[in-house]
Design a protein around this motif. Structure first.
Motif, PDB file in Angstrom:
ATOM      1  N   ALA A   1       0.820  -1.212   0.000  1.00 39.85           N
ATOM      2  CA  ALA A   1       0.000   0.000   0.000  1.00 39.85           C
ATOM      3  C   ALA A   1       0.853   1.260   0.000  1.00 39.85           C
ATOM      4  O   ALA A   1       0.615   2.187  -0.798  1.00 39.85           O
ATOM      5  CB  ALA A   1      -0.941  -0.010   1.210  1.00 39.85           C
ATOM      6  N   TYR A   2       1.848   1.326   0.879  1.00 35.24           N
ATOM      7  CA  TYR A   2       2.568   2.583   1.095  1.00 35.24           C
ATOM      8  C   TYR A   2       3.863   2.721   0.291  1.00 35.24           C
ATOM      9  O   TYR A   2       4.325   3.837   0.065  1.00 35.24           O
ATOM     10  CB  TYR A   2       2.890   2.743   2.582  1.00 35.24           C
ATOM     11  N   VAL A   3       4.468   1.596  -0.107  1.00 38.08           N
ATOM     12  CA  VAL A   3       5.762   1.665  -0.784  1.00 38.08           C
ATOM     13  C   VAL A   3       5.652   1.340  -2.268  1.00 38.08           C
ATOM     14  O   VAL A   3       6.204   2.055  -3.115  1.00 38.08           O
ATOM     15  CB  VAL A   3       6.789   0.727  -0.108  1.00 38.08           C
ATOM     16  N   PHE A   4       4.932   0.272  -2.612  1.00 40.00           N
ATOM     17  CA  PHE A   4       4.988  -0.240  -3.980  1.00 40.00           C
ATOM     18  C   PHE A   4       3.781   0.064  -4.846  1.00 40.00           C
ATOM     19  O   PHE A   4       3.902   0.061  -6.080  1.00 40.00           O
ATOM     20  CB  PHE A   4       5.207  -1.756  -3.947  1.00 40.00           C
ATOM     21  N   ALA A   5       2.615   0.294  -4.258  1.00 40.20           N
ATOM     22  CA  ALA A   5       1.409   0.488  -5.074  1.00 40.20           C
ATOM     23  C   ALA A   5       1.553   1.690  -6.012  1.00 40.20           C
ATOM     24  O   ALA A   5       1.207   1.615  -7.199  1.00 40.20           O
ATOM     25  CB  ALA A   5       0.180   0.659  -4.182  1.00 40.20           C
ATOM     26  N   GLY A   6       2.055   2.802  -5.484  1.00 40.28           N
ATOM     27  CA  GLY A   6       2.238   3.993  -6.311  1.00 40.28           C
ATOM     28  C   GLY A   6       3.179   3.765  -7.482  1.00 40.28           C
ATOM     29  O   GLY A   6       2.834   4.048  -8.636  1.00 40.28           O
ATOM     30  N   PRO A   7       4.398   3.248  -7.240  1.00 37.13           N
ATOM     31  CA  PRO A   7       5.302   2.975  -8.363  1.00 37.13           C
ATOM     32  C   PRO A   7       4.737   1.984  -9.380  1.00 37.13           C
ATOM     33  O   PRO A   7       4.948   2.151 -10.585  1.00 37.13           O
ATOM     34  CB  PRO A   7       6.550   2.402  -7.668  1.00 37.13           C
TER      35      PRO A   7
ATOM     36  N   TYR B   1      -0.920 -10.867  -9.152  1.00 32.08           N
ATOM     37  CA  TYR B   1      -2.251 -10.274  -9.266  1.00 32.08           C
ATOM     38  C   TYR B   1      -2.449  -9.071  -8.350  1.00 32.08           C
ATOM     39  O   TYR B   1      -3.308  -8.228  -8.611  1.00 32.08           O
ATOM     40  CB  TYR B   1      -3.329 -11.328  -9.024  1.00 32.08           C
ATOM     41  N   LEU B   2      -1.663  -8.947  -7.257  1.00 31.07           N
ATOM     42  CA  LEU B   2      -1.785  -7.761  -6.411  1.00 31.07           C
ATOM     43  C   LEU B   2      -1.308  -6.524  -7.175  1.00 31.07           C
ATOM     44  O   LEU B   2      -1.971  -5.481  -7.169  1.00 31.07           O
ATOM     45  CB  LEU B   2      -0.977  -7.938  -5.128  1.00 31.07           C
ATOM     46  N   ALA B   3      -0.161  -6.648  -7.825  1.00 31.10           N
ATOM     47  CA  ALA B   3       0.316  -5.543  -8.656  1.00 31.10           C
ATOM     48  C   ALA B   3      -0.653  -5.278  -9.799  1.00 31.10           C
ATOM     49  O   ALA B   3      -0.888  -4.118 -10.175  1.00 31.10           O
ATOM     50  CB  ALA B   3       1.709  -5.865  -9.206  1.00 31.10           C
ATOM     51  N   GLN B   4      -1.220  -6.337 -10.361  1.00 32.95           N
ATOM     52  CA  GLN B   4      -2.182  -6.159 -11.448  1.00 32.95           C
ATOM     53  C   GLN B   4      -3.356  -5.294 -11.005  1.00 32.95           C
ATOM     54  O   GLN B   4      -3.802  -4.396 -11.726  1.00 32.95           O
ATOM     55  CB  GLN B   4      -2.688  -7.523 -11.919  1.00 32.95           C
ATOM     56  N   ARG B   5      -3.868  -5.546  -9.789  1.00 30.20           N
ATOM     57  CA  ARG B   5      -4.988  -4.740  -9.296  1.00 30.20           C
ATOM     58  C   ARG B   5      -4.562  -3.291  -9.072  1.00 30.20           C
ATOM     59  O   ARG B   5      -5.329  -2.358  -9.359  1.00 30.20           O
ATOM     60  CB  ARG B   5      -5.532  -5.312  -7.983  1.00 30.20           C
ATOM     61  N   CYS B   6      -3.351  -3.076  -8.571  1.00 30.54           N
ATOM     62  CA  CYS B   6      -2.852  -1.708  -8.385  1.00 30.54           C
ATOM     63  C   CYS B   6      -2.705  -1.004  -9.728  1.00 30.54           C
ATOM     64  O   CYS B   6      -3.061   0.172  -9.874  1.00 30.54           O
ATOM     65  CB  CYS B   6      -1.507  -1.727  -7.652  1.00 30.54           C
ATOM     66  N   MET B   7      -2.171  -1.711 -10.719  1.00 25.94           N
ATOM     67  CA  MET B   7      -1.984  -1.119 -12.044  1.00 25.94           C
ATOM     68  C   MET B   7      -3.308  -0.822 -12.728  1.00 25.94           C
ATOM     69  O   MET B   7      -3.384   0.025 -13.609  1.00 25.94           O
ATOM     70  CB  MET B   7      -1.147  -2.052 -12.918  1.00 25.94           C
ATOM     71  N   ALA B   8      -4.380  -1.521 -12.306  1.00 24.67           N
ATOM     72  CA  ALA B   8      -5.694  -1.315 -12.916  1.00 24.67           C
ATOM     73  C   ALA B   8      -6.483  -0.193 -12.260  1.00 24.67           C
ATOM     74  O   ALA B   8      -7.573   0.148 -12.741  1.00 24.67           O
ATOM     75  CB  ALA B   8      -6.501  -2.612 -12.850  1.00 24.67           C
ATOM     76  N   CYS B   9      -5.963   0.407 -11.186  1.00 20.88           N
ATOM     77  CA  CYS B   9      -6.660   1.503 -10.503  1.00 20.88           C
ATOM     78  C   CYS B   9      -6.573   2.797 -11.311  1.00 20.88           C
ATOM     79  O   CYS B   9      -5.688   2.962 -12.159  1.00 20.88           O
ATOM     80  CB  CYS B   9      -6.067   1.728  -9.112  1.00 20.88           C
TER      81      CYS B   9
ATOM     82  N   GLU C   1      -5.801   5.668  -5.368  1.00 18.56           N
ATOM     83  CA  GLU C   1      -6.728   4.538  -5.320  1.00 18.56           C
ATOM     84  C   GLU C   1      -5.962   3.225  -5.156  1.00 18.56           C
ATOM     85  O   GLU C   1      -6.437   2.303  -4.484  1.00 18.56           O
ATOM     86  CB  GLU C   1      -7.582   4.501  -6.590  1.00 18.56           C
ATOM     87  N   ALA C   2      -4.782   3.125  -5.746  1.00 10.54           N
ATOM     88  CA  ALA C   2      -3.972   1.920  -5.591  1.00 10.54           C
ATOM     89  C   ALA C   2      -3.562   1.726  -4.137  1.00 10.54           C
ATOM     90  O   ALA C   2      -3.577   0.606  -3.616  1.00 10.54           O
ATOM     91  CB  ALA C   2      -2.739   1.995  -6.493  1.00 10.54           C
ATOM     92  N   ARG C   3      -3.194   2.829  -3.454  1.00 13.21           N
ATOM     93  CA  ARG C   3      -2.835   2.733  -2.039  1.00 13.21           C
ATOM     94  C   ARG C   3      -4.040   2.329  -1.197  1.00 13.21           C
ATOM     95  O   ARG C   3      -3.938   1.488  -0.294  1.00 13.21           O
ATOM     96  CB  ARG C   3      -2.284   4.072  -1.543  1.00 13.21           C
ATOM     97  N   ARG C   4      -5.202   2.900  -1.491  1.00 12.71           N
ATOM     98  CA  ARG C   4      -6.408   2.528  -0.755  1.00 12.71           C
ATOM     99  C   ARG C   4      -6.740   1.047  -0.933  1.00 12.71           C
ATOM    100  O   ARG C   4      -7.208   0.385  -0.008  1.00 12.71           O
ATOM    101  CB  ARG C   4      -7.577   3.389  -1.227  1.00 12.71           C
ATOM    102  N   ALA C   5      -6.489   0.542  -2.132  1.00 15.45           N
ATOM    103  CA  ALA C   5      -6.725  -0.878  -2.387  1.00 15.45           C
ATOM    104  C   ALA C   5      -5.866  -1.743  -1.472  1.00 15.45           C
ATOM    105  O   ALA C   5      -6.343  -2.724  -0.886  1.00 15.45           O
ATOM    106  CB  ALA C   5      -6.435  -1.203  -3.850  1.00 15.45           C
ATOM    107  N   GLY C   6      -4.591  -1.379  -1.337  1.00 18.29           N
ATOM    108  CA  GLY C   6      -3.706  -2.146  -0.475  1.00 18.29           C
ATOM    109  C   GLY C   6      -4.115  -2.106   0.977  1.00 18.29           C
ATOM    110  O   GLY C   6      -4.050  -3.115   1.689  1.00 18.29           O
ATOM    111  N   LEU C   7      -4.547  -0.943   1.460  1.00 13.12           N
ATOM    112  CA  LEU C   7      -4.965  -0.817   2.855  1.00 13.12           C
ATOM    113  C   LEU C   7      -6.223  -1.625   3.141  1.00 13.12           C
ATOM    114  O   LEU C   7      -6.316  -2.335   4.154  1.00 13.12           O
ATOM    115  CB  LEU C   7      -5.198   0.660   3.192  1.00 13.12           C
ATOM    116  N   LEU C   8      -7.215  -1.510   2.267  1.00 15.41           N
ATOM    117  CA  LEU C   8      -8.441  -2.280   2.463  1.00 15.41           C
ATOM    118  C   LEU C   8      -8.138  -3.771   2.433  1.00 15.41           C
ATOM    119  O   LEU C   8      -8.668  -4.544   3.256  1.00 15.41           O
ATOM    120  CB  LEU C   8      -9.451  -1.919   1.371  1.00 15.41           C
TER     121      LEU C   8
END
Length: 610
Positions: free
Chosen positions: A87-93, A293-301, A306-313
């Protein structure tokens, strides 16, 4: 009849979701695999949680608790730190990198001719070896479920059923089952059930792509949470409530054994392996940075917020919300279906989760739980099919075969059809592997071992500019060579993980230090696009930016991880201990933990708003 109506309603909804999304999904790979990058954080986070809310996981939990108590669940709970790092380190990149698959990131990160070879290697490794193993574990969980509720040998005429028995023989043996049927009959039942279930799942995944997967995942997660809550409630009623479960464990097995089952902290007998349990699995794994698939969901935000929020939830759903009903059920089944004397039969204890559904639930509730288990199976398989096919179509077929070897650029629709064909191939591989798997735990430990060899390099490539493509090649090589040797050498899963993690990390760092760094131009291009945190001082300077900024960004992100991690685990501890205090202890500490957790959550929300 009510059970059947609920199951058919779920099937109809899932298939219709695929049909509704098929037109958009057929345009190109960005639409098929990333839903056009239109997902909101709550959708992506719910989809992540639904995927890991697999049909095999509650069975795994039941077996772990029976074999070693609640403390064994740290093998699952410790991954909360990895989810918060995502959520905090990798979702954004990941979102900023603008790639379709994590294998594609390799060419952006390293550049040069060797990067294409590494990209193909990773696509084959993740899309074939790791994805096939994960699908096989899910299929084994489905077998545990279907052998109770889908006795095809009793439903079908012998002339129709016998060909399936023959087909099972072609796999080299029967699916491992723990029911009363013969291995041949159990294998044929399992294979027929899986063909039906996997065919249904593939139908909407093949047609609608990630849009259909996420649309069904959100509904499936809601069904799974409601179904497991009802099941946990039925277990509590049958066992006399939380205090009744604790009292029964003490009365029938003694206070020492009851305490061992209820303890959240591993006993002293684990010794140094405790460090392995708490440190290695979440940090040294095949998806340490969200790869897959976790990165896939972040890349699809829609964006990085929104990618960070996905990781937190995802972290909260995964570690706290889903864990509480599973803890109740696993402990309650120790009372209602007690283990026999002697060593615990792990496969048999895993099966008690399914047996309890049949014994404890009324027809309507049982139908809802059947739908929940079907949803858990479908939500995991659809993701692995969609994610696994992305490697074969985008990286192997599109980039390697068409562009690099044939010198042409494939059309979007062509790649989508290749992806659909890859889905079918993955299903066949999963069925073959599942026929060879015993307990879910055994397969899980093997997959952890292979993943431990590449976890360090996945994290370091984002945080340290010295990492080059040879580091990733070396980590994959260590994993493939050392894992079989460790499996033959030792039966201790903890020490195997420790040896693998230390060996792979050492090799990765040595290769980084004694080989040339990635060419400056490639590093600058990657840095400007993905904005990774960490030790990128030289690259930031070359890009004309403040060399201290990446380190400061990493420090802030890690501070958020520590704060939210404390809130997460205090909530988990408080929830479990309020229900099940240790014999002779009260609930004051548990209530205090819940209060502190709530205060940290409020602080976290305010700091994000500011």
């Amino acid at each position: 009849m009510l059970d059947l109506v609920l199951v058919l309603a779920f099937v109809a909804y899932s298939v219709s979701a695929g049909l509704r999304a098929r037109r958009l999904a057929s345009r190109d790979l960005g639409e098929f695999f990333l839903a056009g990058r239109t997902l909101r954080g709550w959708q992506a986070g719910a989809s992540m949680a639904a995927t890991q809310f697999a049909a095999d996981t509650p069975l795994l939990v039941t077996g772990l608790v029976a074999a070693g108590g609640l403390s064994q669940l740290w093998l699952l709970w410790i991954y909360g730190l990895s989810f918060l790092l995502l959520a905090y380190v990798f979702a954004g990149p990941w979102r900023r990198a603008q790639v379709v698959t994590d294998a594609e990131l390799v060419e952006l990160r390293y550049g040069g001719r060797g990067a294409l070879a590494l990209r193909a290697c990773k696509a084959l490794y993740y899309g074939g070896v790791l994805n096939g193993a994960a699908l096989a574990m899910v299929v084994v969980g489905a077998v545990r479920f279907t052998e109770v509720f889908m006795p095809w040998h009793a439903w079908l005429p012998e002339a129709w059923f016998q060909p399936w028995v023959t087909l099972v023989g072609a796999f080299g043996g029967g699916f491992v089952a723990v029911g009363g049927a013969s291995p041949e009959v159990a294998g044929a039942d399992a294979l027929l059930s899986l063909v039906v279930l996997l065919g249904f799942t593939a139908l909407y995944s093949l047609t609608g792509g990630l849009r259909a997967v996420v649309a069904t995942d959100v509904v499936q997660l809601a069904i799974m949470l409601i179904g497991t809550a009802l099941y946990a409630g039925a277990v509590l009623v049958a066992a006399g409530g939380p205090s009744g479960i604790t009292a029964a464990l003490v009365a029938h097995h003694g206070e020492a054994q009851a305490t061992a089952w209820l303890s959240l902290w591993p006993g002293e007998e684990i010794g140094p392996a405790l460090l392995v349990v708490l440190v290695l699995p979440w940090l040294f794994q095949a998806s340490a940075d969200g790869t897959g698939y976790l990165a896939q969901r972040c890349m699809a935000c829609t964006d990085e917020t929104e990618a960070r929020r996905a990781g937190l939830l995802f972290a909260w759903l995964q570690i706290v919300i889903r864990s509480v009903p599973w803890v109740i059920t696993a402990l309650g089944l120790l009372v209602l279906l007690p283990p026999g004397p002697g060593p615990v039969d792990v496969a048999a204890r895993e099966q008690t989760f399914v047996q309890g559904i049949d014994l404890l639930l009324s027809p309507g509730a049982r139908g809802l739980m059947l739908v929940a288990m079907l949803a858990a199976l479908a939500s995991t398989i659809d993701t692995h099919l969609n994610w696994g096919a992305s490697y074969w179509s985008h990286d192997v077929y599109g980039r390697l075969w068409c562009e690099a070897l044939r010198g042409r650029k494939p059309s979007g629709r062509e790649l989508v059809w290749v992806a659909r064909a890859a889905n079918v191939g993955l299903l066949v591989v999963a069925l073959i592997l599942a026929a060879k798997v015993g307990s879910i735990q055994s397969a899980w430990h093997v997959s952890l071992l292979f993943g431990a060899g590449i976890g360090a390099v996945l994290i370091l490539r984002w945080l340290w500019e010295r990492i080059n493509l040879w580091c990733e090649f070396a980590a994959i090589a260590v994993s493939l060579v050392l894992a079989p040797a460790l499996l033959a050498w030792s039966e201790d899963a903890h020490w195997r993980l420790a040896v693998m993690a230390v060996s792979s990390t050492t090799v990765t760092i040595l290769v980084a230090l004694f080989t040339k760094p990635t060419e400056v131009g490639a590093r600058v291009e990657f840095f400007r696009r993905a904005r990774p945190p960490g030790f990128w001082g030289c690259t930031a300077s070359a890009a004309g930016e403040d060399p201290r900024a990446p380190r400061q960004a990493l420090a802030r992100a890690l501070g958020h991880v520590l704060r939210d991690g404390l809130a997460l685990y205090l909530a988990l501890y408080g929830a479990v201990r309020v229900l099940f205090p240790l014999p002779g202890e009260g609930r004051v500490g548990a209530i205090a933990a819940l209060v502190v957790s709530a205060a940290l959550v409020v602080w976290s929300r305010r700091s994000r708003v500011e």
